[in-house]
Design a protein around this motif. Structure first.
Motif, PDB file in Angstrom:
ATOM      1  N   UNK A   1       0.842  -1.176   0.000  1.00  0.00           N
ATOM      2  CA  UNK A   1       0.000   0.000   0.000  1.00  0.00           C
ATOM      3  C   UNK A   1       0.886   1.237   0.000  1.00  0.00           C
ATOM      4  N   UNK A   2       0.709   2.054  -0.985  1.00  0.00           N
ATOM      5  CA  UNK A   2       1.493   3.275  -1.106  1.00  0.00           C
ATOM      6  C   UNK A   2       0.957   4.355  -0.172  1.00  0.00           C
ATOM      7  N   UNK A   3       1.850   5.178   0.292  1.00  0.00           N
ATOM      8  CA  UNK A   3       1.479   6.319   1.120  1.00  0.00           C
ATOM      9  C   UNK A   3       0.944   7.411   0.188  1.00  0.00           C
ATOM     10  N   UNK A   4      -0.356   7.653   0.264  1.00  0.00           N
ATOM     11  CA  UNK A   4      -1.001   8.596  -0.653  1.00  0.00           C
ATOM     12  C   UNK A   4      -0.420  10.005  -0.530  1.00  0.00           C
ATOM     13  N   UNK A   5      -0.078  10.427   0.680  1.00  0.00           N
ATOM     14  CA  UNK A   5       0.481  11.768   0.871  1.00  0.00           C
ATOM     15  C   UNK A   5       1.829  11.897   0.157  1.00  0.00           C
ATOM     16  N   UNK A   6       2.640  10.854   0.230  1.00  0.00           N
ATOM     17  CA  UNK A   6       3.943  10.870  -0.438  1.00  0.00           C
ATOM     18  C   UNK A   6       3.749  10.894  -1.957  1.00  0.00           C
ATOM     19  N   UNK A   7       2.803  10.111  -2.443  1.00  0.00           N
ATOM     20  CA  UNK A   7       2.537  10.090  -3.883  1.00  0.00           C
ATOM     21  C   UNK A   7       2.019  11.450  -4.351  1.00  0.00           C
ATOM     22  N   UNK A   8       1.142  12.067  -3.565  1.00  0.00           N
ATOM     23  CA  UNK A   8       0.630  13.391  -3.938  1.00  0.00           C
ATOM     24  C   UNK A   8       1.766  14.407  -4.024  1.00  0.00           C
ATOM     25  N   UNK A  32      -4.567  11.090  -7.413  1.00  0.00           N
ATOM     26  CA  UNK A  32      -3.615  10.362  -6.558  1.00  0.00           C
ATOM     27  C   UNK A  32      -4.093   8.936  -6.327  1.00  0.00           C
ATOM     28  N   UNK A  33      -5.356   8.762  -5.988  1.00  0.00           N
ATOM     29  CA  UNK A  33      -5.884   7.419  -5.719  1.00  0.00           C
ATOM     30  C   UNK A  33      -5.800   6.537  -6.959  1.00  0.00           C
ATOM     31  N   UNK A  34      -6.171   7.087  -8.100  1.00  0.00           N
ATOM     32  CA  UNK A  34      -6.124   6.312  -9.343  1.00  0.00           C
ATOM     33  C   UNK A  34      -4.694   5.935  -9.698  1.00  0.00           C
ATOM     34  N   UNK A  35      -3.776   6.876  -9.576  1.00  0.00           N
ATOM     35  CA  UNK A  35      -2.367   6.607  -9.863  1.00  0.00           C
ATOM     36  C   UNK A  35      -1.822   5.537  -8.911  1.00  0.00           C
ATOM     37  N   UNK A  36      -2.175   5.622  -7.632  1.00  0.00           N
ATOM     38  CA  UNK A  36      -1.720   4.626  -6.658  1.00  0.00           C
ATOM     39  C   UNK A  36      -2.248   3.235  -6.992  1.00  0.00           C
ATOM     40  N   UNK A  37      -3.527   3.145  -7.325  1.00  0.00           N
ATOM     41  CA  UNK A  37      -4.101   1.845  -7.688  1.00  0.00           C
ATOM     42  C   UNK A  37      -3.440   1.284  -8.945  1.00  0.00           C
ATOM     43  N   UNK A  38      -3.156   2.152  -9.894  1.00  0.00           N
ATOM     44  CA  UNK A  38      -2.458   1.751 -11.113  1.00  0.00           C
ATOM     45  C   UNK A  38      -1.094   1.163 -10.772  1.00  0.00           C
ATOM     46  N   UNK A  39      -0.357   1.852  -9.911  1.00  0.00           N
ATOM     47  CA  UNK A  39       0.970   1.396  -9.507  1.00  0.00           C
ATOM     48  C   UNK A  39       0.873   0.099  -8.710  1.00  0.00           C
ATOM     49  N   UNK A  41      -1.372  -2.245  -8.790  1.00  0.00           N
ATOM     50  CA  UNK A  41      -1.679  -3.377  -9.680  1.00  0.00           C
ATOM     51  C   UNK A  41      -0.399  -3.878 -10.343  1.00  0.00           C
ATOM     52  N   UNK A  42       0.388  -2.948 -10.855  1.00  0.00           N
ATOM     53  CA  UNK A  42       1.636  -3.298 -11.523  1.00  0.00           C
ATOM     54  C   UNK A  42       2.651  -3.852 -10.524  1.00  0.00           C
ATOM     55  N   UNK A  44       2.131  -5.514  -7.723  1.00  0.00           N
ATOM     56  CA  UNK A  44       1.824  -6.886  -7.325  1.00  0.00           C
ATOM     57  C   UNK A  44       2.324  -7.863  -8.389  1.00  0.00           C
ATOM     58  N   UNK A  45       2.103  -7.537  -9.654  1.00  0.00           N
ATOM     59  CA  UNK A  45       2.583  -8.416 -10.728  1.00  0.00           C
ATOM     60  C   UNK A  45       4.106  -8.470 -10.727  1.00  0.00           C
ATOM     61  N   UNK A  46       4.736  -7.337 -10.494  1.00  0.00           N
ATOM     62  CA  UNK A  46       6.201  -7.276 -10.419  1.00  0.00           C
ATOM     63  C   UNK A  46       6.719  -8.154  -9.290  1.00  0.00           C
ATOM     64  N   UNK A  47       6.041  -8.096  -8.120  1.00  0.00           N
ATOM     65  CA  UNK A  47       6.450  -8.945  -6.994  1.00  0.00           C
ATOM     66  C   UNK A  47       6.338 -10.424  -7.345  1.00  0.00           C
ATOM     67  N   UNK A  48       5.242 -10.799  -7.991  1.00  0.00           N
ATOM     68  CA  UNK A  48       5.061 -12.200  -8.382  1.00  0.00           C
ATOM     69  C   UNK A  48       6.157 -12.643  -9.340  1.00  0.00           C
ATOM     70  N   UNK A  49       6.474 -11.802 -10.323  1.00  0.00           N
ATOM     71  CA  UNK A  49       7.516 -12.138 -11.299  1.00  0.00           C
ATOM     72  C   UNK A  49       8.879 -12.276 -10.639  1.00  0.00           C
ATOM     73  N   UNK A  50       9.198 -11.364  -9.734  1.00  0.00           N
ATOM     74  CA  UNK A  50      10.488 -11.419  -9.055  1.00  0.00           C
ATOM     75  C   UNK A  50      10.564 -12.571  -8.063  1.00  0.00           C
ATOM     76  N   UNK A  51       9.468 -12.897  -7.418  1.00  0.00           N
ATOM     77  CA  UNK A  51       9.438 -14.072  -6.539  1.00  0.00           C
ATOM     78  C   UNK A  51       9.756 -15.324  -7.353  1.00  0.00           C
ATOM     79  N   UNK A  52       9.123 -15.426  -8.500  1.00  0.00           N
ATOM     80  CA  UNK A  52       9.332 -16.584  -9.370  1.00  0.00           C
ATOM     81  C   UNK A  52      10.797 -16.706  -9.787  1.00  0.00           C
TER      82      UNK A  52
END
Length: 76
Positions: A1-8, A32-39, A41-42, A44-52
């Protein structure tokens, strides 16, 4: 979960640097919320790929080597 204040803060700085303006009909909180959700989503996929790839062959000697490398490099 990204810190929304930092992203803003980040977005505001980047918009200023790049001389970009947010249209009046877009609320900064929505952007900010939309950008955070976009990031996230990406991210989580990055974590899965790197875990693999990190645990692909489950080579504990290689993992020990990585631990040693990062301990030396980042002093943790």
């Amino acid at each position: 979960m990204l810190d929304r204040a930092v992203v803003e803060e980040f977005l505001e700085e980047k918009f200023k640097e790049d001389e970009m303006k947010v249209p009046q009909d877009i609320k900064m909180t929505d952007l900010v919320e939309t950008f955070c959700l976009y990031i996230e989503d990406d991210y989580y996929q990055w974590l899965k790929d790197n875990f693999k790839s990190f645990f692909e062959s489950l080579d504990w000697d290689w993992i020990r080597g990585r631990i040693g490398h990062y301990k030396k490099e980042y002093n943790f």
